[in-house]
Design a protein around this motif. Structure first.
Motif, PDB file in Angstrom:
ATOM      1  N   TYR A  13     -17.276-127.082 -66.104  1.00  0.00           N
ATOM      2  CA  TYR A  13     -16.178-126.221 -66.569  1.00  0.00           C
ATOM      3  C   TYR A  13     -16.709-124.864 -67.005  1.00  0.00           C
ATOM      4  O   TYR A  13     -16.138-123.820 -66.658  1.00  0.00           O
ATOM      5  CB  TYR A  13     -15.449-126.905 -67.734  1.00  0.00           C
ATOM      6  CG  TYR A  13     -14.449-126.016 -68.446  1.00  0.00           C
ATOM      7  CD1 TYR A  13     -13.186-125.806 -67.917  1.00  0.00           C
ATOM      8  CD2 TYR A  13     -14.790-125.395 -69.649  1.00  0.00           C
ATOM      9  CE1 TYR A  13     -12.259-124.986 -68.573  1.00  0.00           C
ATOM     10  CE2 TYR A  13     -13.880-124.586 -70.307  1.00  0.00           C
ATOM     11  CZ  TYR A  13     -12.617-124.383 -69.768  1.00  0.00           C
ATOM     12  OH  TYR A  13     -11.709-123.565 -70.419  1.00  0.00           O
ATOM     13  N   ASP A  16     -17.836-122.905 -63.875  1.00  0.00           N
ATOM     14  CA  ASP A  16     -16.732-122.483 -63.013  1.00  0.00           C
ATOM     15  C   ASP A  16     -15.869-121.404 -63.652  1.00  0.00           C
ATOM     16  O   ASP A  16     -15.439-120.458 -62.978  1.00  0.00           O
ATOM     17  CB  ASP A  16     -15.844-123.682 -62.659  1.00  0.00           C
ATOM     18  CG  ASP A  16     -16.546-124.673 -61.748  1.00  0.00           C
ATOM     19  OD1 ASP A  16     -17.590-124.302 -61.167  1.00  0.00           O
ATOM     20  OD2 ASP A  16     -16.061-125.809 -61.632  1.00  0.00           O
ATOM     21  N   ASN A  17     -15.613-121.524 -64.946  1.00  0.00           N
ATOM     22  CA  ASN A  17     -14.665-120.634 -65.602  1.00  0.00           C
ATOM     23  C   ASN A  17     -15.309-119.415 -66.250  1.00  0.00           C
ATOM     24  O   ASN A  17     -14.636-118.409 -66.472  1.00  0.00           O
ATOM     25  CB  ASN A  17     -13.856-121.399 -66.652  1.00  0.00           C
ATOM     26  CG  ASN A  17     -12.875-122.363 -66.033  1.00  0.00           C
ATOM     27  OD1 ASN A  17     -11.759-121.987 -65.695  1.00  0.00           O
ATOM     28  ND2 ASN A  17     -13.288-123.615 -65.872  1.00  0.00           N
ATOM     29  N   ASN A  83      -9.284-116.158 -68.762  1.00  0.00           N
ATOM     30  CA  ASN A  83      -9.038-117.558 -69.013  1.00  0.00           C
ATOM     31  C   ASN A  83      -8.004-117.712 -70.124  1.00  0.00           C
ATOM     32  O   ASN A  83      -8.283-117.480 -71.287  1.00  0.00           O
ATOM     33  CB  ASN A  83     -10.363-118.230 -69.399  1.00  0.00           C
ATOM     34  CG  ASN A  83     -10.256-119.732 -69.478  1.00  0.00           C
ATOM     35  OD1 ASN A  83      -9.465-120.244 -70.258  1.00  0.00           O
ATOM     36  ND2 ASN A  83     -11.045-120.422 -68.676  1.00  0.00           N
TER      37      ASN A  83
END
Length: 288
Positions: A13, A16-17, A83
């Motif tokens: 996570y 990826d983010n 995000n």
């Protein structure tokens, strides 16, 4: 075990983010040296996500400082602004997680004696006013507070040009003369004029001008040699708790001799980076 006791899903996570790669193992090194739980931390040169540093590592607070000129010049944007889930975390955390866009040396007086730890990775090679910045970092720390740094590649390394550009697609990179921009230590062995002539002959003048600007003129690197960092640290007022030159790739004896001849007084060309932990002296006790 995954770094920082992260699950595989948590680590994926973050990658990826937030495009975290080297950040995770470097933070792992720091956390093994210095317990981050309940600390007030100032991060310089980046902004690790709140979900990692506040929720997972349980820091008391995390303040991130990034130089806007660096992001603008390299066309980068901070990932947590993209995000929405992280944005909500920031709202909920309030002053426990803050983000400042300025040079490290330009934080205001309200930051003096406020932090237990300064955490900075892949950053010091980009700070142009490094002695002033470190002087200010000393002031930002509480007595006894520590500064953790791992940074590379530095100017004296084989790839110290730290070029933020690659070979344009218009060139055939399969050809031997087009498969590289600099040979190892080439930015140090060649003069600016020789570099321009070399790049222009193998590519074209337009690309040569870009290489010259980013190598010798751009503010995105400070061009400090390995020994320069030691001198700056030693004169800073910090206590040097740990200091290591890192990621060795030694030049051949011929290249080493040529570099020492061009740059008298410098001998450390084999390390790609530097790792250090510095400590602010504890407040002295005056007795009568």
């Amino acid at each position: 075990m995954p770094p920082l006791n992260l699950t595989q899903q948590q680590e994926q996570y973050l990658r990826d983010n937030f495009q975290l790669s080297y950040h995770i193992p470097y933070l792992d090194v720091c956390s093994k040296k210095i317990s981050l739980k309940d600390l007030d931390v100032l991060e310089i040169g980046g902004a690790l996500p709140a979900s990692l540093v506040i929720e997972h590592l349980e820091c008391n607070s995390w303040s991130a400082v990034e130089a806007p000129s660096y992001d603008i010049e390299l066309g980068e944007a901070n990932q947590f602004h993209r995000n929405h889930k992280e944005q909500q975390k920031l709202i909920d955390l309030g002053h426990r997680y803050r983000h400042f866009y300025c040079n490290a040396e330009d934080l205001g007086d309200e930051h003096l004696n406020q932090y237990d730890l300064i955490f900075t990775i892949a950053c010091f090679e980009h700070i142009n006013r490094l002695p002033l910045a470190i002087e200010k970092m000393l002031q930002y720390l509480k007595p006894g507070g520590k500064l953790f740094t791992m940074h590379s590649p530095i100017w004296s390394a084989f790839d110290g040009h730290h070029l933020p550009i690659g070979i344009p697609e218009r060139f055939d990179t399969q050809l031997p003369d087009s498969s590289y921009i600099f040979q190892p230590w080439g930015h140090l062995l060649q003069s600016r004029a020789a570099t321009f002539t070399d790049i222009a002959s193998r590519f074209d003048r337009e690309f040569a001008e870009e290489v010259i600007y980013n190598t010798y003129n751009s503010n995105h690197i400070n061009r400090y040699f390995s020994e320069d960092y030691w001198v700056v640290f030693e004169a800073s007022g910090f206590l040097i708790e740990e200091y290591q030159i890192t990621f060795p790739r030694n030049p051949s004896p011929e290249i080493q001799s040529a570099l020492e001849g061009i740059y008298p007084g410098y001998k450390q060309f084999g390390n790609n980076g530097i790792y250090a932990i510095l400590q602010k002296p504890s407040a002295s006790v005056v007795t009568f």
